[in-house]
Design a protein around this motif. Structure first.
Motif, PDB file in Angstrom:
ATOM      1  N   ARG A 300       0.831  -1.211   0.000  1.00 55.83           N
ATOM      2  CA  ARG A 300       0.000   0.000   0.000  1.00 55.83           C
ATOM      3  C   ARG A 300       0.862   1.257   0.000  1.00 55.83           C
ATOM      4  N   GLU A 303      -1.829   6.547   0.901  1.00 56.59           N
ATOM      5  CA  GLU A 303      -3.289   6.697   0.900  1.00 56.59           C
ATOM      6  C   GLU A 303      -4.010   5.365   1.073  1.00 56.59           C
ATOM      7  N   GLU A 305      -3.741   2.763  -1.014  1.00 54.67           N
ATOM      8  CA  GLU A 305      -4.045   2.133  -2.303  1.00 54.67           C
ATOM      9  C   GLU A 305      -3.099   0.957  -2.541  1.00 54.67           C
ATOM     10  N   ASP A 308      -1.229  -2.773  -7.874  1.00 54.31           N
ATOM     11  CA  ASP A 308      -1.937  -3.695  -8.771  1.00 54.31           C
ATOM     12  C   ASP A 308      -0.960  -4.202  -9.826  1.00 54.31           C
ATOM     13  N   HIS A 335       6.151   2.816  -4.497  1.00 52.67           N
ATOM     14  CA  HIS A 335       4.720   2.846  -4.168  1.00 52.67           C
ATOM     15  C   HIS A 335       4.500   2.933  -2.664  1.00 52.67           C
TER      16      HIS A 335
END
Length: 352
Positions: A300, A303, A305, A308, A335
Motif C-alpha cells: 500500500r 493513501e 491504495e 496492482d 509505491h
C-alpha cells in the motif's frame, strides 16, 4: 552524505573548541566540545581512528592550557582529566560497538546460509526456460520469513511452487522448510500436479501434529503450483488460495491465470475435501509466467491504495525475467515509500 558528515564532525568539534578557547577569556572553556568529539567518533570510526581522535583532543586541550599558563590549576587539571577519561571511554565504546557489529555480521551470515539452504536461488536456465527469483523481507535485516518458492526439473516437466505461510517467526520458517521439502520429493514422484498438492497437504497436516506451533489448529499456507511440460507450449496451474499468476506475452498482452474452481489453502483440509483440478493455459515462446505472494499485490501507498501488478504490467515488455523482477521491486519500493509490511516472494519464468 550524512555518513560523510558524521566522520568529519569530531574533527570539526575539536577545531571549533580550539577556536572558542582561543577567542574567549580563560574563564570560558570548550571542554563540552572536546569531550563530544571522541564520543561521536567511537561508534563510527575504526579503533585507530578513535584513538587518534582522542590523542588529538588531549593535545589541543594541553595546548589551550599552555596558552593561559595555568597548566597546574585545579580547573585545568579537572578539565584535562575529564577529557582523558572521556577519550578512554570512547576507545572502550568503540571496542564494544565493533564486537557487537561482528556478532551481528555473524548472525547475518548464518541467516544468509539458512536462507540459501531453505530457499536456494534457482538456476538462471532450467530445461531451456529462463528463471529468476526475488525474496524481499519486510523486516529490515531479515533474510527469510514465511514466503517461499522452488523450481525443479522433473520427468513430468518443470514444476514450480510459490507460497505464503500464515504467521511469522521461526514457526513460519519451519513450515517453509516442510513445504519445500515435501514439494521437492513430490515433484519427482507424483505423476500429476494435483497429486503434488495433495502431498503438500498431507505433509503440513502431519508436521502440524508433530511440532507445537507449526500450522497447528488454525495454521495454513496459500500456494500456487505450476507445471510446464517439456516440449509443450502450455502451463498447468493448481491454486490453493493464492494470488493468481500472471502471463505476460512477448507483445505486452497480459493474462490473469484464474482458477475455474476456488480451493482452500494448504493445511485446511479438515474444513472440507475438494479435489484439486489443474487449469491449463497456453505458454507461447516469448511469454513470461509471473508467480508472486501477496506482499506484492497488497503493498500500500500512503493513501492505502494497493499495488496492482496486473494493471501496472499490462502493455509492457521486458527483455527477460530478471529485468521484470527488478522493475517490480523498484516500483513497490516507490509505491510504499520504501517500506512494506509483508514479505514478498517473486518467481518469473520465461519461455525463449
Amino acid at each position: 552524505m550524512a555518513r560523510s558528515f558524521v566522520r568529519v564532525l569530531p574533527w570539526l568539534l575539536i577545531a571549533v573548541g580550539a577556536v572558542y578557547d582561543y577567542m574567549t577569556p580563560s574563564r570560558f572553556t570548550g571542554v563540552p566540545l572536546f569531550t563530544a568529539a571522541p564520543l561521536i567518533a567511537a561508534p563510527f570510526f575504526s579503533p585507530r581512528g578513535t584513538l587518534l581522535t582522542g590523542i588529538a583532543t588531549i593535545a589541543v586541550v594541553l595546548g589551550v592550557h599552555l596558552r593561559y599558563s595555568r597548566s597546574y590549576t585545579t580547573e585545568s587539571v579537572t578539565e584535562l582529566v575529564t577529557v582523558v577519561t572521556v577519550c578512554v571511554l570512547a576507545v572502550v565504546i568503540n571496542r564494544v560497538v565493533r564486537r557487537g557489529s561482528e556478532q551481528l555480521m555473524s548472525v547475518r551470515r548464518i541467516a544468509e546460509a539458512a536462507q540459501h539452504a531453505v530457499l536456494p536461488e534457482p538456476e538462471a536456465r532450467i530445461a531451456g526456460l529462463q528463471i529468476a527469483a526475488r525474496y524481499e523481507a519486510a523486516q529490515a535485516g531479515a533474510f527469510i520469513g514465511g514466503d517461499l518458492y522452488a523450481v525443479q526439473d522433473t520427468p513430468h516437466g518443470v514444476r514450480l511452487v510459490v507460497g505464503d505461510v500464515r504467521g511469522k517467526g521461526m514457526g513460519a520458517v519451519a513450515a517453509v522448510a516442510v513445504v519445500i521439502g515435501a514439494f521437492r520429493e513430490a515433484a519427482e514422484q507424483e505423476a500429476t500436479l494435483e497429486a503434488v498438492a495433495q502431498r503438500l497437504e498431507r505433509a503440513l497436516a502431519r508436521e502440524g501434529t508433530r511440532r507445537e506451533g507449526l500450522d497447528e489448529y488454525e495454521g495454513f499456507t496459500t500456494a500456487v503450483l505450476a507445471e510446464i511440460p517439456h516440449g509443450d507450449g502450455v502451463v498447468r496451474i493448481v491454486n490453493r488460495g493464492h494470488p493468481e499468476p500472471l502471463l505476460l506475452g512477448g507483445d505486452g498482452a497480459l493474462r490473469v491465470l484464474s482458477s475455474p474452481e476456488p480451493a482452500l489453502p494448504l493445511g485446511m483440509g479438515d474444513l472440507g475435501a475438494w479435489p484439486d483440478r489443474a487449469s491449463e493455459a497456453e505458454f507461447p515462446c516469448g511469454a513470461t509466467l509471473l508467480l508472486y505472494t501477496d506482499g506484492l499485490s497488497e503493498a500500500r501507498d500512503a493513501e492505502g491504495e494497493f499495488y496492482d501488478p496486473a494493471g501496472r504490467l499490462a502493455g509492457r515488455m521486458f527483455s527477460g525475467p530478471d529485468p521484470l523482477l527488478a522493475t517490480l521491486t523498484a516500483e513497490v519500493r516507490r509505491h510504499t515509500g520504501g517500506g512494506t509490511t509483508d514479505d514478498m516472494a517473486l518467481l518469473a519464468v520465461r519461455r525463449p
